[in-house]
Design an enzyme around this catalytic site. Sequence first.
Site, short mmCIF file in Angstrom:
data_model
loop_
_atom_site.label_atom_id
_atom_site.label_comp_id
_atom_site.label_asym_id
_atom_site.label_seq_id
_atom_site.Cartn_x
_atom_site.Cartn_y
_atom_site.Cartn_z
CG ASP A 200 -0.45 0.03 2.59
OD1 ASP A 200 0.95 -0.05 2.49
OD2 ASP A 200 -1.07 0.54 3.52
CB SER A 201 4.58 1.58 -0.28
OG SER A 201 4.86 0.67 -1.11
CD GLU B 246 8.28 -0.31 7.76
OE1 GLU B 246 7.29 -0.72 7.48
OE2 GLU B 246 8.39 0.84 7.27
CE LYS C 110 3.14 -5.59 3.62
NZ LYS C 110 2.79 -4.60 4.76
CD GLU D 82 1.15 -1.50 7.67
OE1 GLU D 82 0.56 -0.62 8.52
OE2 GLU D 82 1.48 -1.20 6.62
CG ASP E 257 0.24 -4.02 2.08
OD1 ASP E 257 0.04 -4.64 3.28
OD2 ASP E 257 1.13 -3.05 2.11
O1 KIV Z 1 3.49 -0.97 1.65
C1 KIV Z 1 4.78 -1.46 1.48
O2 KIV Z 1 5.46 -1.19 0.63
C2 KIV Z 1 5.19 -2.22 2.64
C3 KIV Z 1 6.59 -2.65 2.62
C4 KIV Z 1 7.57 -1.53 2.87
C5 KIV Z 1 6.84 -3.81 3.44
O3 KIV Z 1 4.51 -2.59 3.46
#
Ligand code: KIV
Length: 274
Positions: A45-46, A183, A114, A116, A84
């Site tokens: 989600d970056s 992280e 993924k 968080e 994510d």
């Molecule tokens: O959103 C993302 O790119 C991430 C990575 C930095 C692990 O969570």
Amino acid sequence: MAKVTVDAIRQAKAKAEKITMLTAYDCPMAKLLDEAALDIVLVGDSLGMVVLGYETTAPVTMEEMLHHAKAARRGVSRALLVGDMPLMAFESSIEQTVRHARRFIEEAGCEAVKVEWKPDIERVVSAIVKAGIPVMAHVGLTPQTAANEGGFGMRGKDASSAARLLTQATAMEELGCFSVVLECLPDVLAQEITRRLRIPTIGIGSGVFCDGQVLVTYDLLGLFERFKPRFVKRYAELAPVIRQAAAAYVRDVKSGRFPDKEHTVSMKPEEIGL
Ligand code: KIV
């Protein structure tokens, strides 16, 4: 080369093989990473910050994530593709969050999601795992909730927060996650978590002792210029290359140097009845 599976990621730890993960949000980038023999492509989600231009990852929607995950899917054939789950995916009931997770698998073709860490995440992770969806956990600095959890600095720098992170990572393993991103932890804490867990740890800003490493590809390539976290190693500086190429194009078009003969199909008017 063999297709990377969730099981292969689990087994990599036993074989002491380092795991490599990078982010991609579109088909051409995902294809380039896949061709570089990367183990895991993460549609992170970056996305929100490095591609969509948001200040943080908080405004990223499920629809945006799925749109980009589908594009990445078209570029990946060997690596494991992980989607994510954005903050918004956790805003209603657990059942709804499981439905969101399932969309990553069924609509976008991801092979895992993924999640968080956030308060009360255990029941959600447990429900997603029970639904048969492989989960990669993410603890330490968790950008989705960082603003409420002391900002964007290192985590685990004192005994109580180190113990808390150890507990969180252990809980994620016990709930059935197949790996965990660590992280921004001190290297010795990441080392201890890595030693205690059977599932692989994938570090970002957490030192060399993790079972694998992840970076945001736009950071690694020098394409995200707003800020550069200390842990980022830039393997290329592509932003100036792109600026120079675009400026050269502008100069050539303005001056009439482009398109030239080589890039033009020239015909006589009479050949096409003009
Ligand atoms: O959103 C993302 O790119 C991430 C990575 C930095 C692990 O969570």
